[in-house]
Design a protein around this motif. Structure first.
Motif, PDB file in Angstrom:
ATOM      1  N   GLU A 161       0.813  -1.221   0.000  1.00 33.12           N
ATOM      2  CA  GLU A 161       0.000   0.000   0.000  1.00 33.12           C
ATOM      3  C   GLU A 161       0.842   1.266   0.000  1.00 33.12           C
ATOM      4  OE1 GLU A 161       0.567  -1.313   4.294  1.00 33.12           O
ATOM      5  OE2 GLU A 161       0.107  -2.256   2.358  1.00 33.12           O
ATOM      6  N   HIS A 191       5.092  -5.093  -7.534  1.00 35.00           N
ATOM      7  CA  HIS A 191       4.026  -6.006  -7.127  1.00 35.00           C
ATOM      8  C   HIS A 191       4.078  -7.327  -7.890  1.00 35.00           C
ATOM      9  CE1 HIS A 191       1.845  -3.048  -4.673  1.00 35.00           C
ATOM     10  NE2 HIS A 191       2.038  -2.168  -5.631  1.00 35.00           N
ATOM     11  N   ASN A 206       1.834 -12.395  -4.474  1.00 35.59           N
ATOM     12  CA  ASN A 206       1.799 -11.195  -3.629  1.00 35.59           C
ATOM     13  C   ASN A 206       0.374 -10.775  -3.344  1.00 35.59           C
ATOM     14  OD1 ASN A 206       4.634 -10.787  -3.526  1.00 35.59           O
ATOM     15  ND2 ASN A 206       4.588  -9.954  -5.605  1.00 35.59           N
ATOM     16  N   PRO A 207       0.125 -10.077  -2.228  1.00 35.83           N
ATOM     17  CA  PRO A 207      -1.220  -9.570  -1.947  1.00 35.83           C
ATOM     18  C   PRO A 207      -1.611  -8.489  -2.943  1.00 35.83           C
ATOM     19  CG  PRO A 207       0.356  -8.707  -0.355  1.00 35.83           C
ATOM     20  CD  PRO A 207       1.084  -9.746  -1.152  1.00 35.83           C
ATOM     21  N   VAL A 208      -2.866  -8.482  -3.355  1.00 36.88           N
ATOM     22  CA  VAL A 208      -3.349  -7.538  -4.350  1.00 36.88           C
ATOM     23  C   VAL A 208      -3.865  -6.292  -3.642  1.00 36.88           C
ATOM     24  CG1 VAL A 208      -4.926  -7.132  -6.265  1.00 36.88           C
ATOM     25  CG2 VAL A 208      -3.979  -9.419  -5.882  1.00 36.88           C
ATOM     26  N   ARG A 255      -4.118  -7.128 -11.852  1.00 38.53           N
ATOM     27  CA  ARG A 255      -4.538  -7.733 -10.588  1.00 38.53           C
ATOM     28  C   ARG A 255      -4.255  -9.239 -10.598  1.00 38.53           C
ATOM     29  NH1 ARG A 255      -7.434  -4.174  -7.573  1.00 38.53           N
ATOM     30  NH2 ARG A 255      -8.125  -5.850  -6.197  1.00 38.53           N
ATOM     31  N   GLY A 258      -1.449 -11.549  -8.227  1.00 41.22           N
ATOM     32  CA  GLY A 258      -1.790 -12.792  -7.544  1.00 41.22           C
ATOM     33  C   GLY A 258      -0.939 -13.956  -8.012  1.00 41.22           C
ATOM     34  N   GLU A 314      -5.901  -2.800  -2.843  1.00 36.19           N
ATOM     35  CA  GLU A 314      -7.302  -2.480  -3.116  1.00 36.19           C
ATOM     36  C   GLU A 314      -7.465  -1.788  -4.458  1.00 36.19           C
ATOM     37  OE1 GLU A 314     -10.934   0.211  -1.177  1.00 36.19           O
ATOM     38  OE2 GLU A 314      -9.119  -0.238  -0.001  1.00 36.19           O
TER      39      GLU A 314
END
Length: 451
Positions: free
Chosen positions: A163, A374, A445-447, A437, A441, A449
């Motif tokens: 984030e 990311h 890795n976490p996507v 997105r 994934g 928001e």
């Protein structure tokens, strides 16, 4: 991203968030250190100056003959940039893999940074008809800069959670452009007042070139003190350069969406890097603008790029990084087309063009870096960022080569500059097709928001 990557607590119980912020602030300062090379050397002074040195060594037909090869003097700088990138292609994959395997990025970053800084400082001795010396120093400095930036960029996923990355990356670019603007003001004072300082125009330019190397070396000490090496899992020994690059690409083939983004970035960033490196040559040779005008124009780019990087970072938080980058590519295309139509000897219109470039330059690069972070699997940051840097600087020989060949064939810098539009149009099409997105994934890795 694994928890070890972002764990910054120290053995004495230091607050992890405070330690992370301290490391981020140190990270910003490498942009502050090295961006002066990109601005003062590569963008403003070296292109026109090395071209003039080559022209003084040229034969009656306007050609120089490095290694017996006939090269139009006006193309020598562009070809030297391309050669520097080929050298970086050989070195970066090997260094990136070694950094991931050993976990010791800082010594490698220091070696690359100070090699580049030393070569840049050596440009003080570029005078007379020493075009070969200038080409050699450019090749070494530019290749070293590429290697150092690869290592520097690979820290981003380790020092910032998902984030924070758009904001952290944008601040880094803003630091770099602020340093570029500050040093350019000093360069402008020195260059325009060289007579009052008892200097020739050539001596003033060479001092400006060398001072960028000294600045680079001095401020690189800050990130080298604050950034931390992370313990790496034991992995097999590093492979030779091209074999390591092939191994990295094979690994990426298991993540085709990451590879698709990298291909798009390779294309459109090649156009960006070529505009950066060839704009001063275009302004001086085709638009007949003086060196002082070019310095003011690039200074305008630097000032507006600070605001542009931060503004596009805010837009990314609202609309997502991918959409914001796509919008910047449209702006690049329009700006380049406008540059083709600029009349010669009209500095006011050149300043308008510079303003347009400044507003999109930093943001498009910063958001591309944070978006790619990311898409990198945990534990392979330097290895993947070596491939990224090949796209950022390493594969940016295509644009200068196209620019140089177009000029060699047509004798027109206008034709050369408009030929670069293809990189932005094709890059837009390729990026628009990447489902980011899903790509995040697939990389494990976490996507976020909004992305």
């Amino acid at each position: 991203m694994g928890t070890d990557t972002l764990r910054t607590a120290t053995a004495d119980g230091a607050d992890p968030a405070a330690e992370r912020r301290r490391e981020q602030r140190g990270w910003y300062f490498y942009d502050w250190a090295c961006s002066v090379y990109s601005t003062s050397v590569l963008t403003v002074f070296l292109g026109p100056y090395l071209t003039s040195v080559a022209e003084s060594a040229a034969d009656a037909d306007g050609y120089v003959h490095p290694l017996g090869i006939p090269v139009r003097a006006g193309s020598f700088f562009a070809y030297s940039v391309s050669l520097s990138v080929i050298l970086a292609v050989l070195v970066m994959p090997l260094v990136g893999a070694a950094a991931d395997r050993s976990g010791r990025k800082k010594p490698l970053l220091a070696a690359a940074a100070y090699t580049g800084a030393a070569a840049t400082t050596g440009m003080f001795f570029l005078d007379g008809d020493r075009y070969l010396l200038g080409g050699l120093l450019l090749v070494v400095a530019n290749a070293a800069q590429s290697v150092a930036m690869m290592l520097y960029n690979s820290y981003l996923p380790q020092i910032a959670p998902p984030e924070e990355r758009d904001a952290v990356s944008s601040r880094g670019w803003a630091f770099g452009y602020a340093a570029g603007a500050l040093v350019l003001v000093v360069n402008l004072i020195l260059y325009t007042g060289h007579d009052s300082f008892g200097l020739s125009e050539s001596a003033a330019v060479r001092i400006c070139l060398a001072s960028a190397g000294l600045w680079w070396g001095a401020f690189a000490l800050i990130p080298l003190r604050r950034l931390r090496d992370r313990r790496a899992a034991a992995r097999e020994s590093a492979l030779p350069g091209f074999r390591q690059l092939a191994a990295t690409v094979r690994d990426m083939r298991r993540r085709p969406l990451t590879l698709a983004f990298l291909l798009a970035y390779l294309v459109y960033n090649d156009g960006i890097q070529t505009v950066i490196s060839q704009a001063s040559v275009y302004g001086s040779e085709e638009l007949e603008l003086g060196q002082s005008t070019l310095i003011v124009a690039v200074l305008l780019v630097q000032v507006l790029a600070v605001a542009g990087a931060l503004a596009l970072g805010r837009l990314a938080r609202r609309y997502g990084a991918k959409r914001t980058i796509l919008g910047s590519l449209v702006a690049w295309t329009v700006t380049l087309a406008a540059g083709y139509l600029l009349p010669a000897g009209a500095p006011a219109w050149f300043f308008v063009l510079a303003a347009g470039i400044g507003l999109v330059l930093g943001g498009s690069q910063a958001l591309s870096r944070s978006l790619f972070s990311h898409l990198v699997p945990p534990g392979k940051e330097a290895e993947y960022f070596s491939a990224y840097e090949l796209s950022d600087r390493g594969m940016s020989w295509l644009g200068p080569l196209l620019f140089g060949l177009t000029y060699q064939l047509t004798g027109s810098y206008r034709d050369a500059i408009i030929s670069l539009v293809v990189f932005f149009v094709l890059g837009f099409v390729l990026l628009a097709r990447v489902p980011v997105r899903r790509a995040i994934g697939d990389a494990g890795n976490p996507v976020p928001e909004r992305i």
